[in-house]
Design a protein around this motif. Structure first.
Motif, PDB file in Angstrom:
ATOM      1  N   PRO A 122      29.010  44.433  40.281  1.00 27.73           N
ATOM      2  CA  PRO A 122      30.021  43.371  40.340  1.00 27.73           C
ATOM      3  C   PRO A 122      31.429  43.966  40.291  1.00 27.73           C
ATOM      4  CG  PRO A 122      28.414  42.928  38.608  1.00 27.73           C
ATOM      5  CD  PRO A 122      28.142  44.300  39.114  1.00 27.73           C
ATOM      6  N   THR A 123      32.348  43.285  40.924  1.00 26.26           N
ATOM      7  CA  THR A 123      33.741  43.725  40.898  1.00 26.26           C
ATOM      8  C   THR A 123      34.307  43.483  39.499  1.00 26.26           C
ATOM      9  OG1 THR A 123      34.594  41.564  41.553  1.00 26.26           O
ATOM     10  CG2 THR A 123      34.016  43.110  43.337  1.00 26.26           C
ATOM     11  N   PRO A 124      35.409  44.122  39.168  1.00 30.95           N
ATOM     12  CA  PRO A 124      36.033  43.864  37.854  1.00 30.95           C
ATOM     13  C   PRO A 124      36.398  42.392  37.661  1.00 30.95           C
ATOM     14  CG  PRO A 124      36.940  45.864  38.801  1.00 30.95           C
ATOM     15  CD  PRO A 124      36.064  45.245  39.857  1.00 30.95           C
ATOM     16  N   GLU A 125      36.782  41.719  38.739  1.00 28.19           N
ATOM     17  CA  GLU A 125      37.112  40.297  38.625  1.00 28.19           C
ATOM     18  C   GLU A 125      35.879  39.475  38.284  1.00 28.19           C
ATOM     19  OE1 GLU A 125      37.909  42.104  41.438  1.00 28.19           O
ATOM     20  OE2 GLU A 125      40.020  42.403  40.969  1.00 28.19           O
ATOM     21  N   GLU A 126      34.750  39.815  38.918  1.00 28.46           N
ATOM     22  CA  GLU A 126      33.511  39.102  38.628  1.00 28.46           C
ATOM     23  C   GLU A 126      33.039  39.372  37.199  1.00 28.46           C
ATOM     24  OE1 GLU A 126      31.492  38.904  43.057  1.00 28.46           O
ATOM     25  OE2 GLU A 126      31.233  40.724  41.857  1.00 28.46           O
ATOM     26  N   LEU A 127      33.152  40.617  36.772  1.00 29.73           N
ATOM     27  CA  LEU A 127      32.790  40.950  35.387  1.00 29.73           C
ATOM     28  C   LEU A 127      33.684  40.207  34.402  1.00 29.73           C
ATOM     29  CD1 LEU A 127      32.041  44.770  35.548  1.00 29.73           C
ATOM     30  CD2 LEU A 127      30.440  42.941  35.041  1.00 29.73           C
ATOM     31  N   GLY A 128      34.969  40.167  34.714  1.00 26.71           N
ATOM     32  CA  GLY A 128      35.908  39.441  33.852  1.00 26.71           C
ATOM     33  C   GLY A 128      35.588  37.959  33.785  1.00 26.71           C
ATOM     34  N   ALA A 129      35.228  37.380  34.932  1.00 31.78           N
ATOM     35  CA  ALA A 129      34.863  35.961  34.959  1.00 31.78           C
ATOM     36  C   ALA A 129      33.614  35.718  34.122  1.00 31.78           C
ATOM     37  CB  ALA A 129      34.635  35.493  36.396  1.00 31.78           C
ATOM     38  N   MET A 130      32.615  36.597  34.256  1.00 35.00           N
ATOM     39  CA  MET A 130      31.375  36.420  33.490  1.00 35.00           C
ATOM     40  C   MET A 130      31.628  36.549  31.992  1.00 35.00           C
ATOM     41  SD  MET A 130      28.387  38.198  35.757  1.00 35.00           S
ATOM     42  CE  MET A 130      29.204  39.770  35.937  1.00 35.00           C
ATOM     43  N   VAL A 131      32.416  37.538  31.600  1.00 31.63           N
ATOM     44  CA  VAL A 131      32.720  37.716  30.172  1.00 31.63           C
ATOM     45  C   VAL A 131      33.518  36.519  29.659  1.00 31.63           C
ATOM     46  CG1 VAL A 131      34.049  39.107  28.535  1.00 31.63           C
ATOM     47  CG2 VAL A 131      32.564  40.232  30.197  1.00 31.63           C
ATOM     48  N   GLY A 132      34.496  36.079  30.434  1.00 35.43           N
ATOM     49  CA  GLY A 132      35.310  34.932  30.024  1.00 35.43           C
ATOM     50  C   GLY A 132      34.489  33.662  29.872  1.00 35.43           C
ATOM     51  N   ILE A 133      33.606  33.414  30.817  1.00 34.89           N
ATOM     52  CA  ILE A 133      32.760  32.224  30.763  1.00 34.89           C
ATOM     53  C   ILE A 133      31.814  32.303  29.566  1.00 34.89           C
ATOM     54  CG2 ILE A 133      30.873  31.029  31.950  1.00 34.89           C
ATOM     55  CD1 ILE A 133      32.350  31.799  34.597  1.00 34.89           C
ATOM     56  N   ALA A 134      31.210  33.470  29.365  1.00 33.74           N
ATOM     57  CA  ALA A 134      30.267  33.638  28.256  1.00 33.74           C
ATOM     58  C   ALA A 134      30.959  33.460  26.909  1.00 33.74           C
ATOM     59  CB  ALA A 134      29.602  35.011  28.339  1.00 33.74           C
ATOM     60  N   VAL A 135      32.111  34.070  26.764  1.00 30.28           N
ATOM     61  CA  VAL A 135      32.841  33.964  25.495  1.00 30.28           C
ATOM     62  C   VAL A 135      33.323  32.531  25.272  1.00 30.28           C
ATOM     63  CG1 VAL A 135      34.943  34.712  24.297  1.00 30.28           C
ATOM     64  CG2 VAL A 135      33.468  36.401  25.400  1.00 30.28           C
ATOM     65  N   ALA A 136      33.805  31.887  26.324  1.00 31.82           N
ATOM     66  CA  ALA A 136      34.251  30.492  26.187  1.00 31.82           C
ATOM     67  C   ALA A 136      33.093  29.582  25.783  1.00 31.82           C
ATOM     68  CB  ALA A 136      34.875  30.013  27.492  1.00 31.82           C
ATOM     69  N   ALA A 137      31.925  29.756  26.410  1.00 34.15           N
ATOM     70  CA  ALA A 137      30.757  28.943  26.051  1.00 34.15           C
ATOM     71  C   ALA A 137      30.355  29.198  24.603  1.00 34.15           C
ATOM     72  CB  ALA A 137      29.593  29.253  26.992  1.00 34.15           C
TER      73      ALA A 137
END
Length: 109
Positions: free
Chosen positions: A75-90
């Motif tokens: 995954p690109t850094p943007e995709e990794l960032g989105a996944m981490v952000g979504i997971a942490v927000a949830a």
């Protein structure tokens, strides 16, 4: 795992107070499964509907797995960032609701 734990905390709190949440969650997850491009490729979705796919938080996790398994691409850094952000927000939202209603849960059970 963090994303799933956040969802579990969130829905489990509401399941204590509203018993029908369990049936509603199963229906919502079934619809969510079909909205997420798991059994079909994103390229098959018309461009005018792709925004719905991009609003789906689970899409980013599935897309990353598909890219890694089928195309051997990380995954690109943007995709990794989105996944981490979504997971942490949830997780934060789930933990907030669990902490907020923790005192009331034993009374309802």
């Amino acid at each position: 795992v963090i994303f799933a734990l956040g969802l579990a905390m969130f829905f489990s709190v509401f399941n204590v107070f509203f018993r029908d949440v369990q049936q509603l969650v199963s229906i919502v997850f079934m619809a969510w499964f079909w909205i997420t491009p798991i059994v079909y490729e994103l390229t098959r979705v018309p461009d005018r509907y792709k925004f719905i796919i991009y609003l789906n938080p689970f899409f980013y996790f599935v897309h990353a797995y598909q890219q890694a398994i089928f195309y051997q691409q990380w995954p690109t850094p943007e995709e990794l960032g989105a996944m981490v952000g979504i997971a942490v927000a949830a997780f934060i939202i789930g933990a907030f609701f669990l902490k907020r209603f923790k005192a009331e849960i034993p009374d309802e059970v």
